[in-house]
Design a protein around this motif. Structure first.
Motif, mmCIF file in Angstrom:
data_model
loop_
_atom_site.group_PDB
_atom_site.id
_atom_site.type_symbol
_atom_site.label_atom_id
_atom_site.label_comp_id
_atom_site.label_asym_id
_atom_site.label_seq_id
_atom_site.Cartn_x
_atom_site.Cartn_y
_atom_site.Cartn_z
ATOM 1 N N ILE A 50 14.738 91.454 94.393
ATOM 2 C CA ILE A 50 13.523 92.168 93.871
ATOM 3 C C ILE A 50 12.253 91.713 94.264
ATOM 4 N N MET A 51 12.385 90.512 95.044
ATOM 5 C CA MET A 51 11.301 90.095 95.903
ATOM 6 C C MET A 51 11.908 89.111 96.963
ATOM 7 N N ALA A 52 11.370 88.864 98.080
ATOM 8 C CA ALA A 52 11.703 88.207 99.235
ATOM 9 C C ALA A 52 10.403 87.609 99.886
ATOM 10 N N ASN A 53 10.505 86.420 100.454
ATOM 11 C CA ASN A 53 9.300 86.184 100.998
ATOM 12 C C ASN A 53 10.046 84.973 102.060
ATOM 13 N N CYS A 54 8.961 84.579 103.025
ATOM 14 C CA CYS A 54 9.395 83.617 103.983
ATOM 15 C C CYS A 54 8.089 82.617 104.353
ATOM 16 N N THR A 55 8.474 81.479 104.702
ATOM 17 C CA THR A 55 7.167 80.341 105.036
ATOM 18 C C THR A 55 7.900 79.712 106.130
ATOM 19 N N PHE A 56 6.957 79.045 106.814
ATOM 20 C CA PHE A 56 7.578 77.996 108.109
ATOM 21 C C PHE A 56 7.074 76.921 107.396
ATOM 22 N N ARG A 57 7.878 75.538 107.755
ATOM 23 C CA ARG A 57 7.691 74.290 107.575
ATOM 24 C C ARG A 57 7.127 73.614 108.865
ATOM 25 N N GLY A 58 6.238 72.644 108.853
ATOM 26 C CA GLY A 58 5.955 72.016 109.854
ATOM 27 C C GLY A 58 4.644 72.584 110.927
ATOM 28 N N VAL A 59 3.742 73.430 109.928
ATOM 29 C CA VAL A 59 2.571 74.336 110.490
ATOM 30 C C VAL A 59 1.569 73.186 110.725
ATOM 31 N N GLY A 60 0.877 73.383 111.836
ATOM 32 C CA GLY A 60 -0.343 72.738 112.233
ATOM 33 C C GLY A 60 -1.517 72.919 111.502
ATOM 34 N N ASP A 61 -2.477 72.410 111.824
ATOM 35 C CA ASP A 61 -3.853 72.222 111.038
ATOM 36 C C ASP A 61 -4.572 73.641 111.369
ATOM 37 N N GLN A 62 -4.332 74.551 112.307
ATOM 38 C CA GLN A 62 -5.245 75.657 112.458
ATOM 39 C C GLN A 62 -4.331 76.817 111.685
ATOM 40 N N GLY A 63 -3.309 76.767 111.237
ATOM 41 C CA GLY A 63 -2.558 77.460 110.298
ATOM 42 C C GLY A 63 -1.638 78.578 110.864
ATOM 43 N N VAL A 64 -0.982 79.500 109.955
ATOM 44 C CA VAL A 64 -0.231 80.577 110.613
ATOM 45 C C VAL A 64 -0.440 81.446 109.577
ATOM 46 N N VAL A 65 -0.097 82.771 110.106
ATOM 47 C CA VAL A 65 -0.255 83.864 109.103
ATOM 48 C C VAL A 65 1.110 84.812 109.499
ATOM 49 N N LEU A 66 1.958 85.265 108.502
ATOM 50 C CA LEU A 66 3.138 85.824 108.639
ATOM 51 C C LEU A 66 2.902 87.355 108.057
ATOM 52 N N VAL A 67 3.299 88.230 108.833
ATOM 53 C CA VAL A 67 3.332 89.679 108.245
ATOM 54 C C VAL A 67 4.691 90.157 108.046
ATOM 55 N N LEU A 68 5.014 90.591 106.936
ATOM 56 C CA LEU A 68 6.627 90.666 106.573
ATOM 57 C C LEU A 68 6.517 92.017 105.816
ATOM 58 N N PRO A 69 7.611 92.570 105.651
ATOM 59 C CA PRO A 69 7.704 93.993 104.965
ATOM 60 C C PRO A 69 7.641 93.670 103.369
ATOM 61 N N ALA A 70 7.152 94.695 102.674
ATOM 62 C CA ALA A 70 7.163 94.493 101.384
ATOM 63 C C ALA A 70 8.041 95.259 100.450
ATOM 64 N N PRO A 71 8.606 94.881 99.194
ATOM 65 C CA PRO A 71 9.373 96.015 98.429
ATOM 66 C C PRO A 71 8.793 97.309 98.486
ATOM 67 N N GLU A 72 9.569 98.317 98.371
ATOM 68 C CA GLU A 72 8.919 99.558 98.067
ATOM 69 C C GLU A 72 7.972 99.693 97.093
ATOM 70 N N ASP A 73 7.032 100.313 97.262
ATOM 71 C CA ASP A 73 5.648 100.720 96.428
ATOM 72 C C ASP A 73 6.308 101.533 95.360
ATOM 73 N N LYS A 74 5.715 101.033 93.934
ATOM 74 C CA LYS A 74 5.979 101.855 92.762
ATOM 75 C C LYS A 74 5.720 103.337 92.814
ATOM 76 N N GLU A 75 4.629 103.660 93.776
ATOM 77 C CA GLU A 75 4.195 105.060 93.603
ATOM 78 C C GLU A 75 5.155 105.747 94.584
#
Length: 439
Positions: free
Chosen positions: A379-404
């Motif tokens: 019903i939901m899934a997500n992902c993160t990384f561990r060990g990220v440096g101070d400047q940060g990271v942005v992950l772009v992932l698929p989302a579940p199908e929109d309700k519309e």
């Protein structure tokens, strides 16, 4: 400084841990798997996806049922159940010794809905085993899979995958294969070795330049985890297909060729972060992509292209369309330079990649909803990384199908120092109408 799991403090969810080994012992055939330069660059990072299933999806499944597919699956994935060794020269490698992966089982006194209400889907505390390699590398498992039962009958499946084994696409492929074996499919008899071409070198890339996409790291004691000066926090927000269409429409008014969702989202977040900083930076970021589509039964690999993106103007004052165009067209691949740096150090030096610069990771094609239980997607899934440096990271992932029902959006998971993350959320909500409430 970076933090390590405190072995003296019990975790928030009680767990039982066991070991699963390959179904067919290798015996005297134990071999060595040599790590390439990208494996060694990524060795201080960990990939942590979590999948949430409702009670209907896990009806009739026991912990024994969930563990059983892992035994035959580890036969072709022999190095996944191996352990790190250090050669006489000091270069790490993997010993394929059937030491196994760890399985953790825990129980939560909340329902799934209560968990989401209190934590959101980007809070993985207790749902992924707090996994770091070390201090004794020879006994440190490379993979943990954690099953957490909720009082409503729902289940979360949390994977902690040492990045030295392979990238996020490889990690998702592995756990998807596990669910397919659980559903009755035969595990692959063997895995295809990747045969991907070397990333194309940009004409304006200078071989002698030091790579900006990585930086040398100081590790914490004997652990494979970099120290950090900032308290990096994580937050996820959902861009619906309608919002994405609006962003692409805005972009298309200024260009003949519309950008991809990843490029538009990266440009939006980059601009917003720049507007939270006094210097309107950063002017240099890193983009991380997979080199190509993966074969269905491909051997796990760190098959990534790391590119430097640089602008000479104030990012906070740029149009999103202009930034998206820079990300698409002005990237400078640094793989060849990074390979030279790693090999000159004979593979013994420590680096961080995610967060050395502000790093944007394209996981749009990651099959995060390919994991199924009883034929049902999470019903939901997500992902993160561990060990990220101070400047940060942005992950772009698929989302579940929109309700519309008009398409799929994107989940954007951001790791930044806490103060910057709060400013980013305020900027996205106030200027762009993005709902940054916890997912």
């Amino acid at each position: 400084m970076g933090s390590l799991p405190d072995l003296e403090i019990p975790p928030p969810l009680t767990s039982r841990i066991s070991t699963v080994v390959p179904a067919t012992p290798r015996g005297d055939q134990n071999g060595a798997y040599q790590l390439n330069y990208m494996d060694l660059l990524m060795k201080l990072h960990y990939i942590r996806p979590v999948f949430f299933f409702n009670s209907e999806a896990v009806r009739g499944l026991s912990i024994s049922d969930l563990k059983e597919p892992m035994f035959p699956l580890l036969d072709p994935y022999s190095h996944v159940s191996g352990r790190i060794r250090i050669s006489e020269s000091g270069r790490p490698f993997l010993k394929c010794n059937d030491a196994g992966v760890r399985i953790a089982e825990s129980h939560c006194e909340r329902s799934l809905q209560e968990w989401f209400d209190e934590n959101g889907s980007c809070s993985f505390d207790g749902l992924v085993h707090d996994h770091v390699l070390g201090p004794d590398l020879g006994f440190s498992p490379l993979v943990f899979v954690k099953f957490t039962w909720f009082k409503c009958g729902g289940l979360s499946v949390g994977l902690s995958w040492a990045h030295v084994l392979g990238d996020a696409f490889s990690a998702l492929n592995f756990i998807t294969k596990w669910s397919q074996v659980l559903a009755g499919q035969a595990p692959p008899k063997s895995l295809q070795l990747p045969n991907h071409p070397e990333p194309k070198i940009s004409p304006n890339s200078i071989y002698e330049n030091p790579p900006t996409s990585i930086k040398r790291a100081t590790i914490i004691g004997d652990y494979w985890l970099a120290s950090s000066d900032s308290n990096v926090a994580i937050h996820s927000f959902h861009l619906t297909s309608k919002q994405l269409h609006q962003l692409v429409t805005i972009d298309a008014t200024n260009k003949t060729k519309p950008s991809s969702y990843f490029e538009i989202i990266s440009a939006l977040v980059w601009k917003c972060i720049a507007n939270t900083r006094e210097d309107f930076g950063p002017k240099v970021v890193t983009v991380c992509k997979s080199t190509s589509n993966r074969a269905q039964n491909e051997f796990p690999t760190n098959d990534l292209v790391l590119s430097k993106i640089e602008v000479d103007v104030s990012v906070g004052k740029c149009d999103i369309s202009d930034l998206a165009n820079v990300i698409a067209e002005k990237n400078i691949v640094e793989n060849h330079v990074m390979k030279k740096v790693v090999e000159q150090g004979e593979g013994k030096e420590d680096f961080i990649v995610y967060g050395a610069n502000l790093t944007f990771v394209d996981l749009e094609e990651g099959d995060i909803y390919g994991v199924k239980l009883n034929g049902q997607k999470p019903i939901m899934a997500n992902c993160t990384f561990r060990g990220v440096g101070d400047q940060g990271v942005v992950l772009v992932l698929p989302a579940p199908e929109d309700k519309e029902g008009d398409g799929n959006g994107r989940i954007v998971t951001v790791s930044l120092p806490k103060k910057e993350l709060q400013k980013l959320k305020h900027k996205l909500e106030g200027e762009w109408g993005v709902d940054c409430a916890s997912l």
